[in-house]
Design a protein around this motif. Structure first.
Motif, short mmCIF file in Angstrom:
data_model
loop_
_atom_site.label_atom_id
_atom_site.label_comp_id
_atom_site.label_asym_id
_atom_site.label_seq_id
_atom_site.Cartn_x
_atom_site.Cartn_y
_atom_site.Cartn_z
N LYS A 110 0.82 -1.22 0.00
CA LYS A 110 0.00 0.00 0.00
C LYS A 110 0.85 1.27 0.00
N GLU A 111 1.99 1.22 0.66
CA GLU A 111 2.84 2.41 0.70
C GLU A 111 3.31 2.79 -0.69
N ALA A 112 3.59 1.79 -1.51
CA ALA A 112 4.07 2.06 -2.87
C ALA A 112 3.01 2.76 -3.70
N ILE A 113 1.76 2.35 -3.54
CA ILE A 113 0.69 2.97 -4.31
C ILE A 113 0.42 4.39 -3.81
N LEU A 114 0.64 4.61 -2.52
CA LEU A 114 0.47 5.94 -1.96
C LEU A 114 1.56 6.88 -2.50
N LEU A 115 2.77 6.39 -2.61
CA LEU A 115 3.85 7.19 -3.18
C LEU A 115 3.58 7.53 -4.65
N GLU A 116 2.99 6.58 -5.35
CA GLU A 116 2.62 6.83 -6.75
C GLU A 116 1.59 7.95 -6.84
N LEU A 117 0.64 7.95 -5.91
CA LEU A 117 -0.35 9.02 -5.86
C LEU A 117 0.31 10.38 -5.65
N VAL A 118 1.25 10.44 -4.73
CA VAL A 118 1.96 11.69 -4.45
C VAL A 118 2.70 12.17 -5.69
N GLN A 119 3.45 11.25 -6.30
CA GLN A 119 4.25 11.61 -7.47
C GLN A 119 3.39 12.14 -8.60
N ARG A 120 2.27 11.51 -8.84
CA ARG A 120 1.39 11.95 -9.92
C ARG A 120 0.80 13.33 -9.64
N ILE A 131 -3.36 14.60 4.70
CA ILE A 131 -3.21 14.30 6.13
C ILE A 131 -2.79 12.86 6.32
N GLU A 132 -3.41 11.95 5.57
CA GLU A 132 -3.04 10.53 5.65
C GLU A 132 -1.57 10.33 5.26
N LEU A 133 -1.13 11.06 4.26
CA LEU A 133 0.26 10.96 3.82
C LEU A 133 1.21 11.36 4.95
N GLN A 134 0.91 12.49 5.58
CA GLN A 134 1.78 12.98 6.64
C GLN A 134 1.79 12.04 7.84
N LEU A 135 0.62 11.52 8.19
CA LEU A 135 0.53 10.59 9.31
C LEU A 135 1.32 9.32 9.03
N GLN A 136 1.19 8.81 7.80
CA GLN A 136 1.91 7.59 7.46
C GLN A 136 3.42 7.82 7.47
N SER A 163 10.12 3.73 6.45
CA SER A 163 10.34 3.34 5.05
C SER A 163 9.51 4.22 4.12
N PHE A 164 8.27 4.51 4.51
CA PHE A 164 7.44 5.40 3.70
C PHE A 164 7.98 6.82 3.75
N ALA A 165 8.39 7.26 4.93
CA ALA A 165 8.90 8.62 5.10
C ALA A 165 10.09 8.89 4.19
N GLU A 166 10.93 7.89 4.00
CA GLU A 166 12.12 8.07 3.16
C GLU A 166 11.71 8.45 1.73
N GLY A 167 10.80 7.68 1.15
CA GLY A 167 10.36 7.97 -0.21
C GLY A 167 9.52 9.22 -0.29
N GLU A 220 11.63 12.40 0.06
CA GLU A 220 12.43 12.65 -1.13
C GLU A 220 11.57 13.25 -2.24
N LEU A 221 10.36 12.75 -2.41
CA LEU A 221 9.44 13.33 -3.39
C LEU A 221 9.13 14.78 -3.05
N ASN A 222 8.94 15.07 -1.78
CA ASN A 222 8.65 16.43 -1.35
C ASN A 222 9.85 17.35 -1.58
N ARG A 223 11.05 16.86 -1.34
CA ARG A 223 12.24 17.67 -1.59
C ARG A 223 12.35 18.01 -3.07
N LYS A 224 12.13 17.03 -3.91
CA LYS A 224 12.18 17.25 -5.36
C LYS A 224 11.12 18.25 -5.78
N HIS A 225 9.93 18.11 -5.23
CA HIS A 225 8.82 19.01 -5.57
C HIS A 225 9.14 20.45 -5.14
#
Length: 205
Positions: A56-66, A111-116, A122-126, A129-134
């Motif tokens: 589930k974390e991977a799909i959440l990161l995909e949502l963020v990236q998109r 909010i769910e993203l930040q809580l997770q 492991s989720f925080a790392e990815g 990094e996406l937030n830093r890039k953004h």
């Protein structure tokens, strides 16, 4: 409808799973939205989920990236289409800003993203990094916008971008029904004030 090839079919499956995950997580929260729930909502088996995402974390990161990629593309288009005309550039930014928080569900998802990220290293790392890039990319856009006005950013452009991200998220939580455009208007007001009070760029004539 034309028959999809393997790559097209896989892309469609992935997109449907992502949309289902988004809806399920918004409705139930990350912890309660199971892989089975997401797969069922998308109309697929759990096997289809795991053939596209490890968890589930991977799909959440995909949502963020998109979401972030779409946001950057809109801002870049607004600045590029202006052709150096400051009035057109600001009009483009205002048009983009009007779409901020037009989807109330994303405020819940944020909010769910930040809580997770707080719960899962492991989720925080990815996620971080996406937030830093953004933020770096948005900082580049801030620099370009100030340059169009012949101004120098009064602070680190990345910090300015970070402040506007925080403002947008905060407004998403306090905006009332029917006031989705309010966030954009307030952000543009702050942006114009910041540009207006910024020092002139000594390198500009």
């Amino acid at each position: 409808m034309p028959r999809l090839n393997r790559e097209e079919s896989q892309a469609r499956t992935k997109n449907l799973l992502i949309e289902a995950a988004r809806d399920e997580i918004v409705r139930k929260g990350f912890a309660q939205a199971s892989v089975r729930d997401i797969a069922d909502a998308a109309g697929f088996s759990q096997g289809a989920f795991y053939s596209n995402f490890p968890d589930k974390e991977a799909i959440l990161l995909e949502l963020v990236q998109r979401h972030q990629s779409e946001e950057r593309a809109k801002i870049e288009a607004a600045l590029s289409s202006a052709g150096g005309d400051v009035a057109k550039a600001m009009a483009g930014i205002e048009k983009w800003a009007a779409t901020i928080n037009s989807d109330p569900a994303f405020a819940v998802l944020a909010i769910e993203l930040q809580l997770q990220a707080l719960r899962s290293p492991s989720f925080a790392e990815g996620y971080n990094e996406l937030n830093r890039k953004h933020r770096r990319a948005l900082g580049t856009f801030v620099t370009k916008l100030f340059e169009l006005f012949g101004k120098k950013p009064p602070a680190d452009p990345v910090d300015i971008a970070t402040g506007f991200i925080a403002l947008g998220r905060g407004m998403a939580l306090v905006s009332k029904d029917g006031e989705t455009s309010r966030s954009g208007r307030i952000m543009v007001t702050f942006l114009k004030a910041l540009i207006g009070s910024a020092p002139a760029d000594g390198g500009k004539k």
